[in-house]
Write a protein that holds these residues in place. Structure first.
Motif, PDB file in Angstrom:
ATOM      1  N   ALA A 136       0.831  -1.272  -0.099  1.00 22.85           N
ATOM      2  CA  ALA A 136       0.003   0.037  -0.124  1.00 22.85           C
ATOM      3  C   ALA A 136       0.949   1.168   0.027  1.00 22.85           C
ATOM      4  N   PHE A 137       0.239   2.490  -0.656  1.00 29.21           N
ATOM      5  CA  PHE A 137       1.447   3.445  -0.878  1.00 29.21           C
ATOM      6  C   PHE A 137       0.505   4.830  -0.784  1.00 29.21           C
ATOM      7  N   LEU A 138       1.121   5.772  -0.322  1.00 31.79           N
ATOM      8  CA  LEU A 138       0.514   7.056  -0.315  1.00 31.79           C
ATOM      9  C   LEU A 138       1.395   7.993  -1.244  1.00 31.79           C
ATOM     10  N   GLU A 139       0.742   8.605  -1.958  1.00 28.40           N
ATOM     11  CA  GLU A 139       1.422   9.544  -3.272  1.00 28.40           C
ATOM     12  C   GLU A 139       0.748  10.962  -2.586  1.00 28.40           C
ATOM     13  N   SER A 140       1.665  12.077  -2.550  1.00 26.51           N
ATOM     14  CA  SER A 140       1.339  13.381  -2.004  1.00 26.51           C
ATOM     15  C   SER A 140       2.412  14.341  -2.507  1.00 26.51           C
ATOM     16  N   ALA A 141       2.123  15.808  -2.297  1.00 29.61           N
ATOM     17  CA  ALA A 141       3.421  16.598  -2.797  1.00 29.61           C
ATOM     18  C   ALA A 141       4.620  16.322  -1.989  1.00 29.61           C
ATOM     19  N   ALA A 142       4.720  15.621  -0.884  1.00 29.09           N
ATOM     20  CA  ALA A 142       5.774  14.931   0.102  1.00 29.09           C
ATOM     21  C   ALA A 142       6.356  13.939  -0.789  1.00 29.09           C
ATOM     22  N   GLY A 143       5.833  13.431  -1.697  1.00 29.61           N
ATOM     23  CA  GLY A 143       6.512  12.322  -2.547  1.00 29.61           C
ATOM     24  C   GLY A 143       5.400  11.037  -2.411  1.00 29.61           C
ATOM     25  N   ARG A 144       6.444   9.683  -2.477  1.00 31.79           N
ATOM     26  CA  ARG A 144       5.450   8.676  -2.480  1.00 31.79           C
ATOM     27  C   ARG A 144       6.209   7.618  -1.521  1.00 31.79           C
ATOM     28  N   ARG A 145       5.153   6.938  -0.530  1.00 31.85           N
ATOM     29  CA  ARG A 145       5.852   6.138   0.398  1.00 31.85           C
ATOM     30  C   ARG A 145       5.011   4.876   0.694  1.00 31.85           C
TER      31      ARG A 145
END
Ligand code: IPD
Length: 269
Positions: A136-145
């Motif tokens: 599972a991943f989160l993409e946002s202005a801070a990047g992808r983690r």
């Protein structure tokens, strides 16, 4: 046959397009409520309907043989073994009041098992994704983690998300259950979007989630995101999640919350 990654790519492109439309076309005075469902506060806006139409049309244009289950009535059979489970706006009341925590949630199931899920929160600029077995991943202005749930959080330190149904009788019992939970946990959060609650759990922003009354479209994508982040998502006593009851947490925390909740009879009104 499409891979989970190919299905996810279509889910992401479609959820992003719907999210853009929902932000850009939201009437300044607020969306019109066009229907109420289980109670006068369980609303459908013209934007829920427009977003579900956009989502189904876009997916069907690329995959005409798939089945659909959508919150606003978009249910149809297919012949491919793939079914799309869609909540065009999860957190409709937040959207109505222009609060930021509402999401477009799209899951792809193959033969009844979720294999790809995308949750877009346009007002937060966040995209949560998962594929079965792929993390599972989160993409946002801070990047992808990559996401990992918090594990083994003692109940006394656990931040627990929950939600309430729309009927007065159900809420009265949910309030009674809550009085049995609040004294034993760090605190409660009621964010107003079940799929965002699940994504928050996957991202370690809360430690657990439980709710009676959530439907398949509320949780299909979010549940895959939680399990791919290492969490458990189940009903009571090992039952699968259903409108009866859903709870989710990391290992250790899950068992402790289950032991607290089960005697409170949270799956009945
Ligand atoms: C609702 C939200 C809310 C939850 C309700 C759901 P909707 O979905 O997820 O957080 O408490 O049970 O019905 O109606 O906004 O799609």
């Amino acid at each position: 046959m499409s891979t989970p990654e190919e299905l996810l790519d279509l889910a992401v492109r479609t959820a992003r397009a719907a999210g853009r439309m929902l932000v850009e076309d939201r009437p300044a005075a607020g969306p019109d409520v066009v229907q109420t469902k289980s109670s006068p506060t369980d609303v459908v806006t013209q934007m829920d309907r427009a977003a579900e139409k956009l989502i189904i049309e876009r997916i069907r244009a690329e995959r005409p043989d798939d089945a659909f289950l959508g919150e606003e009535g978009g249910e149809s059979a297919g012949a491919s073994g793939v079914r799309w489970v869609i909540d065009p706006i999860d957190g409709t009341v937040n959207y109505l009041y222009d609060l930021p925590d509402w999401a477009v949630s799209i899951a792809a199931e193959r033969d009844g098992t979720a294999v790809a899920g995308a949750v877009v929160l346009p007002r937060r600029g966040e995209l949560f994704t998962a594929t079965l077995g792929g993390g599972a991943f989160l993409e946002s202005a801070a990047g992808r983690r990559r996401l990992h749930v918090n594990a083994d959080v003692p109940l006394a330190s656990a931040l627990v998300a929950t939600g309430f149904g729309y009927s007065a009788a159900r809420r009265a019992h949910q309030a009674r259950v809550l009085t049995g939970v609040v004294p034993h946990v760090r605190d409660i959060r009621r964010g107003g979007s079940a799929c965002n609650d699940l994504c928050a759990l996957a991202a370690g922003r809360v430690d657990a989630y439980y709710e009676r009354g959530v439907q398949a479209w509320d949780v299909a994508a979010g549940a895959l995101i939680v399990t791919e982040a290492g969490g458990r998502v189940e009903g009571l006593n090992g039952a699968p999640t259903s409108p009866e009851f859903a709870m989710a947490a990391g290992p250790g925390t899950f068992e402790a919350l289950h032991a607290l909740l089960a005697p409170l009879d949270p799956a009945h009104d």
